[in-house]
Design a protein around this motif. Sequence first.
Motif, PDB file in Angstrom:
ATOM      1  N   HIS A  63      36.125   3.267  -2.751  1.00  0.00           N
ATOM      2  CA  HIS A  63      34.962   3.107  -3.554  1.00  0.00           C
ATOM      3  C   HIS A  63      34.088   2.331  -2.431  1.00  0.00           C
ATOM      4  O   HIS A  63      34.380   1.160  -2.614  1.00  0.00           O
TER       5      HIS A  63
ATOM      6  N   GLY B 185      32.904  -0.523  -4.327  1.00  0.00           N
ATOM      7  CA  GLY B 185      34.067  -1.056  -5.232  1.00  0.00           C
ATOM      8  C   GLY B 185      33.741  -0.925  -6.786  1.00  0.00           C
ATOM      9  O   GLY B 185      32.469  -0.477  -7.104  1.00  0.00           O
ATOM     10  N   ILE B 186      34.504  -0.772  -7.697  1.00  0.00           N
ATOM     11  CA  ILE B 186      34.389  -0.750  -9.111  1.00  0.00           C
ATOM     12  C   ILE B 186      35.046  -1.883  -9.603  1.00  0.00           C
ATOM     13  O   ILE B 186      36.074  -2.020  -9.694  1.00  0.00           O
ATOM     14  N   CYS B 187      34.327  -2.583 -10.786  1.00  0.00           N
ATOM     15  CA  CYS B 187      35.115  -3.480 -11.640  1.00  0.00           C
ATOM     16  C   CYS B 187      35.458  -2.819 -12.921  1.00  0.00           C
ATOM     17  O   CYS B 187      34.502  -2.284 -13.451  1.00  0.00           O
TER      18      CYS B 187
ATOM     19  N   GLY C  43      34.754 -13.873 -17.884  1.00  0.00           N
ATOM     20  CA  GLY C  43      33.540 -13.251 -17.090  1.00  0.00           C
ATOM     21  C   GLY C  43      33.860 -12.685 -15.569  1.00  0.00           C
ATOM     22  O   GLY C  43      33.081 -12.516 -14.918  1.00  0.00           O
TER      23      GLY C  43
ATOM     24  N   LYS D  77      10.712  -3.558  -1.872  1.00  0.00           N
ATOM     25  CA  LYS D  77       9.635  -2.692  -2.550  1.00  0.00           C
ATOM     26  C   LYS D  77       8.377  -3.267  -2.288  1.00  0.00           C
ATOM     27  O   LYS D  77       7.334  -2.567  -1.979  1.00  0.00           O
TER      28      LYS D  77
ATOM     29  N   GLN E  15       7.254  -2.304   1.204  1.00  0.00           N
ATOM     30  CA  GLN E  15       6.919  -0.631   1.117  1.00  0.00           C
ATOM     31  C   GLN E  15       5.443  -0.433   0.479  1.00  0.00           C
ATOM     32  O   GLN E  15       4.726   0.316   1.062  1.00  0.00           O
ATOM     33  N   ALA E  16       5.478  -1.103  -0.713  1.00  0.00           N
ATOM     34  CA  ALA E  16       4.161  -0.702  -1.564  1.00  0.00           C
ATOM     35  C   ALA E  16       3.092  -1.376  -1.053  1.00  0.00           C
ATOM     36  O   ALA E  16       2.069  -0.562  -1.177  1.00  0.00           O
TER      37      ALA E  16
ATOM     38  N   PHE F 268       0.191   0.756   0.832  1.00  0.00           N
ATOM     39  CA  PHE F 268      -0.734   1.730  -0.043  1.00  0.00           C
ATOM     40  C   PHE F 268      -1.981   0.955  -0.453  1.00  0.00           C
ATOM     41  O   PHE F 268      -2.637   1.624  -1.132  1.00  0.00           O
TER      42      PHE F 268
ATOM     43  N   LEU G  63      -1.461  -5.751  -3.150  1.00  0.00           N
ATOM     44  CA  LEU G  63      -0.698  -5.813  -4.534  1.00  0.00           C
ATOM     45  C   LEU G  63      -1.280  -6.819  -5.215  1.00  0.00           C
ATOM     46  O   LEU G  63      -1.907  -7.943  -4.920  1.00  0.00           O
TER      47      LEU G  63
ATOM     48  N   GLN H 146       1.051  -5.736 -10.591  1.00  0.00           N
ATOM     49  CA  GLN H 146       2.096  -4.971  -9.925  1.00  0.00           C
ATOM     50  C   GLN H 146       3.423  -5.714  -9.472  1.00  0.00           C
ATOM     51  O   GLN H 146       4.503  -4.971  -9.399  1.00  0.00           O
TER      52      GLN H 146
ATOM     53  N   LYS I 220       5.675  -6.235 -12.296  1.00  0.00           N
ATOM     54  CA  LYS I 220       6.343  -4.843 -12.682  1.00  0.00           C
ATOM     55  C   LYS I 220       7.333  -4.653 -11.792  1.00  0.00           C
ATOM     56  O   LYS I 220       8.371  -4.065 -12.133  1.00  0.00           O
ATOM     57  N   ILE I 221       7.235  -4.835 -10.572  1.00  0.00           N
ATOM     58  CA  ILE I 221       8.267  -4.662  -9.351  1.00  0.00           C
ATOM     59  C   ILE I 221       9.243  -5.271  -9.706  1.00  0.00           C
ATOM     60  O   ILE I 221      10.553  -4.829  -9.340  1.00  0.00           O
TER      61      ILE I 221
ATOM     62  N   LYS J 203      21.715 -22.088 -18.104  1.00  0.00           N
ATOM     63  CA  LYS J 203      22.683 -21.472 -18.935  1.00  0.00           C
ATOM     64  C   LYS J 203      23.781 -22.565 -19.127  1.00  0.00           C
ATOM     65  O   LYS J 203      24.634 -22.172 -19.957  1.00  0.00           O
TER      66      LYS J 203
ATOM     67  N   LYS K  78       6.999   6.023  -1.355  1.00  0.00           N
ATOM     68  CA  LYS K  78       7.208   4.373  -1.294  1.00  0.00           C
ATOM     69  C   LYS K  78       6.278   3.648  -1.786  1.00  0.00           C
ATOM     70  O   LYS K  78       6.252   2.285  -1.729  1.00  0.00           O
TER      71      LYS K  78
ATOM     72  N   TYR L 278       5.463   1.790  -4.684  1.00  0.00           N
ATOM     73  CA  TYR L 278       6.123   1.427  -5.533  1.00  0.00           C
ATOM     74  C   TYR L 278       5.005   0.641  -6.546  1.00  0.00           C
ATOM     75  O   TYR L 278       5.067   0.030  -7.769  1.00  0.00           O
TER      76      TYR L 278
ATOM     77  N   LEU M  67       7.322   3.713  -9.421  1.00  0.00           N
ATOM     78  CA  LEU M  67       8.588   2.676 -10.309  1.00  0.00           C
ATOM     79  C   LEU M  67       9.177   3.018 -11.265  1.00  0.00           C
ATOM     80  O   LEU M  67      10.282   2.515 -11.500  1.00  0.00           O
TER      81      LEU M  67
ATOM     82  N   HIS N 171      27.983   4.367 -13.159  1.00  0.00           N
ATOM     83  CA  HIS N 171      29.078   3.665 -12.621  1.00  0.00           C
ATOM     84  C   HIS N 171      29.896   2.852 -13.808  1.00  0.00           C
ATOM     85  O   HIS N 171      31.136   2.778 -13.527  1.00  0.00           O
TER      86      HIS N 171
ATOM     87  N   LEU O 182      28.887 -14.324 -20.674  1.00  0.00           N
ATOM     88  CA  LEU O 182      29.065 -13.742 -19.226  1.00  0.00           C
ATOM     89  C   LEU O 182      29.862 -12.521 -19.333  1.00  0.00           C
ATOM     90  O   LEU O 182      29.548 -11.482 -19.155  1.00  0.00           O
ATOM     91  N   HIS O 183      31.123 -12.429 -20.268  1.00  0.00           N
ATOM     92  CA  HIS O 183      31.862 -11.508 -20.442  1.00  0.00           C
ATOM     93  C   HIS O 183      31.104 -10.140 -21.181  1.00  0.00           C
ATOM     94  O   HIS O 183      31.116  -9.127 -20.658  1.00  0.00           O
TER      95      HIS O 183
END
Lengths: 418, 251
Positions: A40, A43-45, A52, A349, A352-353, A356, A359, A363, A366-367, A406, B103, B105, B111, B125, B234-235
């Motif tokens: 894959h 990858g997949i956990c 953790g 983003k 690209q944004a 147009f 910004l 916005q 929100k992005i 944390k 494009k 956003y 968005l 996933h 975290l877990h």
Amino acid sequence: MSDRLRDKLNILADAAKYDVSCSSSGSDRKNTNKGVGNGHQSGICHTYTEDGRCVSLLKILLTNHCIFDCAYCVSRRSNDIERAAFTVDEVVELTMNFYRRNYIEGLFLSSGIFKNADFTMERLVRVVKKLRLEENYNGYIHLKTIPGASDELMTEAGLYVDRMSINLEMPTEVGLKLLAPEKSHKDVVKPLNFVRNQIIQFNEEKKLIKSVPKFVPAGQSTQMVIGATAETDKEIMHTAAAFYQNFSLKRVYYSGYIPISNDSRMPILGTQPPLLRENRLYQTDWLMRFYGFKVNELLNDANPHLDTDIDPKLSWALRNLHHFPIDTNTADYQMILRIPGIGIGSAQKIVQARKFGKLYIHQLKKIGIAYNRAKHFITCADTPYQLNDFQAHQIKGFILAESQSKYLKTANNQLLLF
Amino acid sequence: MIYIFDGSLEGLFSAVFEWFERKPGEVSLVTVKRYQPDVFTPALQIITQREKADRVWKGLAKKLDSTWMRRLYTAYLSEIDEVYHDIFRFAIYIFSHPAGAEKNYGNAQVLHIAQTSRKVEREKHRMEAFIRFQKTADEIFYCGIDPDYNVLPLLINHFKNRYADQMWLIYDLKRNYGIFYNLESVEEVEMGIDVSMLKKQEKQLLDERESLYAELWRNYFKSTNIVARKNTKLHTQHVPKRYWKYLTEKL
């Protein structure tokens, strides 16, 4: 029989857990002939341990018998622990049955060194070949290269596995000599170099002849133990950067040392593992690999250690305030990446944004940028005009005041008035 | 103006077709189930028509790349009412702007669809990761799930390519349908029986070595943990509690 198998699994999984690498990404091996398993790409956990860390591979040692006596390792010769060894068939049976139930993404096979390097490597290769050739298994295999194994065995292994790795163990040669006098960085460099050259050679041939088999498609990785000896962050990251560059490694892992013995050369038993430091090293590693930072910009003689209270990107920005504020509506993608609080996804983003139209703050929020951090470093269409320039320590104060680490064990007990 | 559609993807795209035919200005799109009659706003019942929907889909495919087409589809699978409306507005936005408008956003619909699609892909996933097959006595690998979004259609390719030599059945207990691989192809199945029975598979239905491997896996999970680094926050961030009921190692 099943009791014995269970005991072995407990012992040999326990001994293998200090290898932090568990990634299953980078291989796009296809499932051929209606066999079982495929790679894959990302990858997949499949699950996460209570600390953790991701569990994506069945990570075991073939045996924890070892002829070496490295002070930082649980399986060292002089340590009085229970020893066990899997047979080739047992490893294959476990892997296949776990894989079929979607418990795992593949196998991570390592081993203590018994008799000599070639003997051990040959056993590992036998497991891998049996899986690939007899069981028609196409899932992920990560194999530890045994230092000192012959070139022929490594080439053979490379044809069947997805990733190979070999651990640097200590970031500096001095540190390694102190804790594992029998080992040297040279033993690691030689196989890394050999496998890298083989990968390049196979890829070159594949360009000409399509039927050339895959050779270690997911590349190589290595691991360093952090905090067992007294290296600076600068030494660690410069070693890592050099290895990324010289051996085209896919990953370097940093493993905070967890005290396992009362050896006077290392932190005593019961010392907390350096989790915060490990986190900061990984952040630096990411900045180097994905954000276009040079290791010298983040760690140099003036700053040999990473800040613990703020992340390396913010700390770089505070040291280099002359680059800021950056206008998100005009700046290069590369510069936007360097703004604290903006990640790769948001940066793309934004780029690209803004084609147009300009910004605005709402916005950007929100992005998904971390606006409270980024606001000190950006201007956009409606940034309020600011009269005074703040000093680096003032900005750091603002950011720390409204964020909570944390890693802070005790909460701030000061009550708020409003 | 309110457009009412039946909740299907064809219905949604038929609504887009209707909009361009009538050009009624601002329209809000709701499903039949959610429709509340409103005295002041006229409503139109959209008739689902395959040909119209296909034309819209093909038209979108001309203007959008495959990534965006998949985003539209995955966002639809989220089954969130507001997202239906966003897809509707998005389609109109794309058709009435020059190529490349997706494009932008800064546009709320663009968005929101990108973000919703990400949520659905994340759930897909997670299912690829958290599905735990149990081998039954008749050699079928079975797992029951109840994902937040309707992700079964997205799982077919992954599991078909990976487990090509074993029969498997993944059953969505919440939406009451499943996908079954019979060694040749994947088909959609519905079981008429009470699904609550499936949640607790009877011991005798399982393969005799099933409990052994489940036990070994639980043991492996325990021994690979490093106690000194315990980090429950975290877990649970990586393995949210609502998924624990699937996980053999958490039972």
